[in-house]
Design a protein around this motif. Structure first.
Motif, PDB file in Angstrom:
ATOM      1  N   SER A   1      77.666   2.163  63.076  1.00 41.34           N
ATOM      2  CA  SER A   1      77.029   1.399  64.158  1.00 41.34           C
ATOM      3  C   SER A   1      76.954   2.211  65.443  1.00 41.34           C
ATOM      4  O   SER A   1      76.283   1.814  66.393  1.00 41.34           O
ATOM      5  CB  SER A   1      77.802   0.099  64.411  1.00 41.34           C
ATOM      6  OG  SER A   1      79.138   0.370  64.802  1.00 41.34           O
ATOM      7  N   ILE A   2      77.635   3.359  65.469  1.00 40.30           N
ATOM      8  CA  ILE A   2      77.603   4.262  66.623  1.00 40.30           C
ATOM      9  C   ILE A   2      76.686   5.428  66.279  1.00 40.30           C
ATOM     10  O   ILE A   2      76.876   6.097  65.255  1.00 40.30           O
ATOM     11  CB  ILE A   2      79.015   4.786  66.960  1.00 40.30           C
ATOM     12  CG1 ILE A   2      79.980   3.620  67.200  1.00 40.30           C
ATOM     13  CG2 ILE A   2      78.976   5.709  68.173  1.00 40.30           C
ATOM     14  CD1 ILE A   2      79.674   2.774  68.403  1.00 40.30           C
ATOM     15  N   PRO A   3      75.665   5.721  67.070  1.00 39.71           N
ATOM     16  CA  PRO A   3      74.716   6.789  66.731  1.00 39.71           C
ATOM     17  C   PRO A   3      75.330   8.178  66.833  1.00 39.71           C
ATOM     18  O   PRO A   3      76.371   8.379  67.455  1.00 39.71           O
ATOM     19  CB  PRO A   3      73.605   6.608  67.770  1.00 39.71           C
ATOM     20  CG  PRO A   3      74.280   5.957  68.932  1.00 39.71           C
ATOM     21  CD  PRO A   3      75.315   5.045  68.342  1.00 39.71           C
ATOM     22  N   GLY A   4      74.651   9.146  66.211  1.00 41.13           N
ATOM     23  CA  GLY A   4      75.069  10.539  66.330  1.00 41.13           C
ATOM     24  C   GLY A   4      76.065  11.003  65.296  1.00 41.13           C
ATOM     25  O   GLY A   4      76.607  12.104  65.413  1.00 41.13           O
ATOM     26  N   ARG A   5      76.332  10.204  64.299  1.00 43.42           N
ATOM     27  CA  ARG A   5      77.299  10.562  63.263  1.00 43.42           C
ATOM     28  C   ARG A   5      78.616  11.082  63.852  1.00 43.42           C
ATOM     29  O   ARG A   5      78.963  12.272  63.682  1.00 43.42           O
ATOM     30  CB  ARG A   5      76.708  11.599  62.312  1.00 43.42           C
ATOM     31  CG  ARG A   5      75.570  11.059  61.459  1.00 43.42           C
ATOM     32  CD  ARG A   5      75.317  11.945  60.261  1.00 43.42           C
ATOM     33  NE  ARG A   5      74.315  11.374  59.382  1.00 43.42           N
ATOM     34  CZ  ARG A   5      74.034  11.835  58.166  1.00 43.42           C
ATOM     35  NH1 ARG A   5      74.689  12.891  57.706  1.00 43.42           N
ATOM     36  NH2 ARG A   5      73.117  11.261  57.427  1.00 43.42           N
ATOM     37  N   PRO A   6      79.358  10.239  64.522  1.00 42.49           N
ATOM     38  CA  PRO A   6      80.587  10.704  65.171  1.00 42.49           C
ATOM     39  C   PRO A   6      81.765  10.916  64.233  1.00 42.49           C
ATOM     40  O   PRO A   6      82.863  11.215  64.694  1.00 42.49           O
ATOM     41  CB  PRO A   6      80.884   9.591  66.175  1.00 42.49           C
ATOM     42  CG  PRO A   6      80.234   8.381  65.620  1.00 42.49           C
ATOM     43  CD  PRO A   6      79.021   8.858  64.882  1.00 42.49           C
ATOM     44  N   GLY A   7      81.554  10.783  62.924  1.00 43.57           N
ATOM     45  CA  GLY A   7      82.630  11.115  62.004  1.00 43.57           C
ATOM     46  C   GLY A   7      83.291   9.912  61.365  1.00 43.57           C
ATOM     47  O   GLY A   7      82.837   8.771  61.498  1.00 43.57           O
TER      48      GLY A   7
ATOM     49  N   LYS B   1      82.783   5.024  71.894  1.00 41.82           N
ATOM     50  CA  LYS B   1      81.770   5.069  72.953  1.00 41.82           C
ATOM     51  C   LYS B   1      82.188   5.990  74.090  1.00 41.82           C
ATOM     52  O   LYS B   1      81.335   6.502  74.821  1.00 41.82           O
ATOM     53  CB  LYS B   1      81.497   3.662  73.471  1.00 41.82           C
ATOM     54  CG  LYS B   1      80.701   2.809  72.485  1.00 41.82           C
ATOM     55  CD  LYS B   1      80.366   1.441  73.059  1.00 41.82           C
ATOM     56  CE  LYS B   1      79.488   0.651  72.110  1.00 41.82           C
ATOM     57  NZ  LYS B   1      79.155  -0.694  72.640  1.00 41.82           N
ATOM     58  N   SER B   2      83.491   6.224  74.215  1.00 39.26           N
ATOM     59  CA  SER B   2      83.975   7.135  75.252  1.00 39.26           C
ATOM     60  C   SER B   2      83.895   8.599  74.807  1.00 39.26           C
ATOM     61  O   SER B   2      84.214   9.500  75.581  1.00 39.26           O
ATOM     62  CB  SER B   2      85.420   6.790  75.622  1.00 39.26           C
ATOM     63  OG  SER B   2      86.319   7.167  74.592  1.00 39.26           O
ATOM     64  N   GLY B   3      83.511   8.817  73.544  1.00 36.80           N
ATOM     65  CA  GLY B   3      83.364  10.178  73.044  1.00 36.80           C
ATOM     66  C   GLY B   3      84.552  10.714  72.279  1.00 36.80           C
ATOM     67  O   GLY B   3      84.515  11.848  71.791  1.00 36.80           O
ATOM     68  N   ARG B   4      85.598   9.928  72.125  1.00 39.42           N
ATOM     69  CA  ARG B   4      86.764  10.381  71.368  1.00 39.42           C
ATOM     70  C   ARG B   4      86.552  10.072  69.885  1.00 39.42           C
ATOM     71  O   ARG B   4      86.182   8.966  69.527  1.00 39.42           O
ATOM     72  CB  ARG B   4      88.026   9.687  71.889  1.00 39.42           C
ATOM     73  CG  ARG B   4      88.456  10.179  73.276  1.00 39.42           C
ATOM     74  CD  ARG B   4      89.548   9.310  73.859  1.00 39.42           C
ATOM     75  NE  ARG B   4      89.016   8.006  74.279  1.00 39.42           N
ATOM     76  CZ  ARG B   4      89.781   7.002  74.694  1.00 39.42           C
ATOM     77  NH1 ARG B   4      91.100   7.128  74.725  1.00 39.42           N
ATOM     78  NH2 ARG B   4      89.217   5.860  75.063  1.00 39.42           N
TER      79      ARG B   4
END
Length: 217
Positions: free
Chosen positions: A70-76, A157-160
């Protein structure tokens, strides 16, 4: 909550660049890595879904729901755990099991041991230790409480993106499997790892559904 009602999500959302993509479809002893994982966890839990960000049609033969991040950019994998939590919440379940798609030797007592050690917090991660070595935690393999999903969404969403970092911030319990030969959480990240897994199966005389028949010493 009975083991039969515990939902499980197999994390298959990574790029698998070192494997040339589609890691879950790579064959080990004639079966895909995904099929090995399904063979191990299906008797241990309730409904099962896949976390994946590719064409869901590729997974149609398995007949399982496919949950994209649900979070874009494939954050892992942390995003995959969030997708698992969101799905479990929709099912009305207080927690969810996650396992990676590249761990074909998962133990047959995975869920029971995790549940025994989770306690009232319902948060427990798998760990393994050779009989003569140090314990290693496997943060993508565990039972996660749904109450953490708002914190997890905020974290992403904070990038962690570190699974271990998020997990340790919320004090998980752990269940430890000791082993003398094959780590039950051995994960396959490269063609070399796949060849090693084939050799381990050959050395132990294992094949097919027997792949997950690990026992603690």
């Amino acid at each position: 909550m009975t083991p039969e009602s515990l939902p499980a999500v197999i994390l298959a959302g990574g790029n698998a660049s070192r494997m040339g993509g589609a890691k879950d479809a790579r064959l080990l002893a004639g079966k895909s890595l995904l099929r090995h994982v399904l063979t191990c966890i299906t008797p241990q839990c309730g409904p099962i879904a896949l976390n994946a960000n590719e064409d869901s049609g590729r997974f149609a033969p398995h007949g399982l729901p496919v949950l994209p991040d649900s979070i874009p950019g494939r954050p892992g994998p942390l995003a995959g755990i969030l997708a698992a939590m969101d799905w479990a919440a929709e099912l009305g379940c207080p927690c969810v099991l996650t396992v990676p798609t590249d761990t074909p030797f998962l133990p047959p007592d995975l869920v029971s041991r995790l549940r025994e050690n989770a306690g009232p917090g319902q948060f427990c991660l798998a760990a393994s230790a050779p009989t003569d070595g140090e314990t290693r935690i496997h943060p993508t393999c565990g039972i996660w409480p749904i109450r953490l999903r708002k914190y997890l969404r905020s974290t992403l969403k904070s990038g962690r993106r570190k699974v271990m970092g998020f997990a340790l911030a919320h004090s998980p319990a752990s269940a430890v499997w000791t082993y003398s030969a094959t780590d039950p959480f051995f994960n396959i990240n490269s063609p070399t790892d796949l060849a090693q897994a084939e050799a381990l199966l050959s050395a132990n005389g294992k094949a097919g559904a027997k792949d997950c028949h690990h026992r603690n010493p």
